[in-house]
Design a protein around this motif. Structure first.
Motif, PDB file in Angstrom:
ATOM      1  N   LEU A  56      20.163  75.809  53.397  1.00 21.68           N
ATOM      2  CA  LEU A  56      20.915  76.999  53.765  1.00 21.68           C
ATOM      3  C   LEU A  56      20.358  77.606  55.047  1.00 21.68           C
ATOM      4  N   ALA A  57      19.049  77.734  55.122  1.00 22.47           N
ATOM      5  CA  ALA A  57      18.425  78.291  56.316  1.00 22.47           C
ATOM      6  C   ALA A  57      18.682  77.412  57.534  1.00 22.47           C
ATOM      7  N   GLU A  58      18.571  76.095  57.350  1.00 19.29           N
ATOM      8  CA  GLU A  58      18.773  75.167  58.466  1.00 19.29           C
ATOM      9  C   GLU A  58      20.200  75.244  59.002  1.00 19.29           C
ATOM     10  N   ALA A  59      21.170  75.508  58.109  1.00 21.05           N
ATOM     11  CA  ALA A  59      22.576  75.622  58.517  1.00 21.05           C
ATOM     12  C   ALA A  59      22.879  76.941  59.210  1.00 21.05           C
ATOM     13  N   GLY A  60      21.944  77.890  59.159  1.00 18.19           N
ATOM     14  CA  GLY A  60      22.174  79.196  59.766  1.00 18.19           C
ATOM     15  C   GLY A  60      22.658  80.245  58.789  1.00 18.19           C
ATOM     16  N   GLY A  61      22.616  79.937  57.478  1.00 18.48           N
ATOM     17  CA  GLY A  61      23.029  80.898  56.465  1.00 18.48           C
ATOM     18  C   GLY A  61      22.072  82.066  56.362  1.00 18.48           C
ATOM     19  N   ALA A  62      22.593  83.204  55.919  1.00 13.87           N
ATOM     20  CA  ALA A  62      21.789  84.427  55.853  1.00 13.87           C
ATOM     21  C   ALA A  62      21.110  84.624  54.508  1.00 13.87           C
ATOM     22  N   GLY A  63      21.667  84.045  53.437  1.00 16.74           N
ATOM     23  CA  GLY A  63      21.067  84.241  52.117  1.00 16.74           C
ATOM     24  C   GLY A  63      22.036  83.928  51.016  1.00 16.74           C
ATOM     25  N   LEU A  64      21.657  84.333  49.786  1.00 10.83           N
ATOM     26  CA  LEU A  64      22.450  84.045  48.593  1.00 10.83           C
ATOM     27  C   LEU A  64      22.805  85.324  47.853  1.00 10.83           C
ATOM     28  N   ILE A  65      24.009  85.336  47.314  1.00 12.23           N
ATOM     29  CA  ILE A  65      24.430  86.309  46.307  1.00 12.23           C
ATOM     30  C   ILE A  65      24.517  85.543  45.001  1.00 12.23           C
ATOM     31  N   THR A  66      23.808  86.017  43.976  1.00  9.72           N
ATOM     32  CA  THR A  66      23.685  85.261  42.721  1.00  9.72           C
ATOM     33  C   THR A  66      24.189  86.119  41.553  1.00  9.72           C
ATOM     34  N   PRO A  67      25.476  86.031  41.211  1.00  9.93           N
ATOM     35  CA  PRO A  67      26.046  86.937  40.216  1.00  9.93           C
ATOM     36  C   PRO A  67      25.514  86.775  38.805  1.00  9.93           C
ATOM     37  N   ASP A  68      25.004  85.590  38.463  1.00  5.48           N
ATOM     38  CA  ASP A  68      24.543  85.376  37.084  1.00  5.48           C
ATOM     39  C   ASP A  68      23.027  85.196  37.001  1.00  5.48           C
ATOM     40  N   LEU A  69      22.313  85.597  38.046  1.00  2.00           N
ATOM     41  CA  LEU A  69      20.853  85.544  38.028  1.00  2.00           C
ATOM     42  C   LEU A  69      20.309  86.952  38.153  1.00  2.00           C
ATOM     43  N   VAL A  70      19.527  87.380  37.170  1.00  2.00           N
ATOM     44  CA  VAL A  70      18.920  88.711  37.225  1.00  2.00           C
ATOM     45  C   VAL A  70      17.542  88.595  37.856  1.00  2.00           C
ATOM     46  N   PRO A  71      17.059  89.663  38.495  1.00  2.41           N
ATOM     47  CA  PRO A  71      15.775  89.584  39.203  1.00  2.41           C
ATOM     48  C   PRO A  71      14.616  89.160  38.315  1.00  2.41           C
ATOM     49  N   GLU A  72      14.638  89.593  37.043  1.00  2.00           N
ATOM     50  CA  GLU A  72      13.539  89.265  36.146  1.00  2.00           C
ATOM     51  C   GLU A  72      13.393  87.761  35.936  1.00  2.00           C
TER      52      GLU A  72
END
Length: 265
Positions: A114-130
């Motif tokens: 993702l970083a190599e492609a120039g992406g900024a990051g991820l939105i993860t709707p089913d992953l909680v921070p814990e």
């Protein structure tokens, strides 16, 4: 520093973020659609990774992603699309994805690609921070944004954790349910945004609130921007692209972007 937060700050806290499914209606058309959002005044793009069990997606997005999966979509295609879009525009491109595809691909491998492609990051709707330590570590290593969701049902403790662990913005879920255009925004969106404001002040975290789920008109964008720093729209864009191609999408983009120009009272 987060490129996404920089873009939201540069908008004067009147950001507009658009969701499109990766690879829909084709890889080439998806690139052109993303560029249309950038040229139409959007602040950032969410590129959705097609997934076979999309629990949060409404019928418009589900149908689009299923069409893409049926033609043989592969994850590499998303990275190719991001590279093509970021070569032509300067706005951040985030990936919206359920967690299982990232796990299957390999968390650090996915972050690196993702970083190599120039992406900024991820939105993860089913992953909680814990439960997100592996992803948080990979995101820090590859300098990527990590955007977690706050919902109307979230406790203050969960909201605090989301604020502390997110980078870029907090995805502020407007209502309980799935994505899709709605005639009016749920009052829960304003209530949750106010709770986030109180908690970010209490713990000293400067992170924008961007409200998503159900935003489909410029008037709704303008309303959301009276109590949040950003509005997120998806199904309206996907439907416009489905029904009217790039020209239809551009018309819908213009209507939605006009909502960012309406000043708060």
């Amino acid at each position: 520093m987060s490129a996404t937060k920089q873009a939201i700050d540069a908008s004067g806290g009147r950001a507009l973020i658009g969701y499109l499914p990766a690879g829909y209606p084709s890889q080439e058309a998806c690139v052109e659609a993303c560029v249309a959002l950038a040229e139409g005044g959007f602040t950032a793009i969410e590129l959705g990774l097609p997934y076979s069990d999309p629990s949060l997606d409404g019928p418009v997005i589900q149908a689009a992603t299923q069409t893409t999966l049926d033609r043989g979509f592969r994850i590499e295609e998303a990275f190719e699309t991001i590279a093509a879009v970021t070569a032509r525009t300067s706005i951040p491109v985030l990936v919206m994805t359920y967690w299982n595809p990232v796990l299957r691909w390999g968390v650090d491998r996915f972050a690196g690609a993702l970083a190599e492609a120039g992406g900024a990051g991820l939105i993860t709707p089913d992953l909680v921070p814990e439960n997100g330590r592996e992803w948080i570590d990979a995101a820090e290593h590859h300098d990527l944004d990590r955007i977690f969701l706050a919902a109307p049902s979230s406790s203050d403790a969960r909201i605090d954790e989301v604020l502390r662990r997110s980078r870029g913005f907090v995805y502020t879920v407007s209502t309980m349910g799935t994505t899709g255009a709605r005639g009016s925004m749920d009052v829960a969106a304003r209530t949750l945004s106010d709770r986030l404001e109180a908690r970010r002040t209490a713990i000293g975290v400067d992170l924008p609130r961007c409200v998503g789920l159900g935003i489909s008109t410029g008037d709704q964008v303008a309303d959301v921007l009276t109590y949040a720093e950003g509005a997120i729209t998806g199904s309206a864009l996907v439907g416009a692209l489905r029904d009217g191609g790039i020209d239809g999408l551009r018309a819908r983009v213009a209507d939605l972007a006009a909502g960012t120009l309406v000043q708060s009272h």
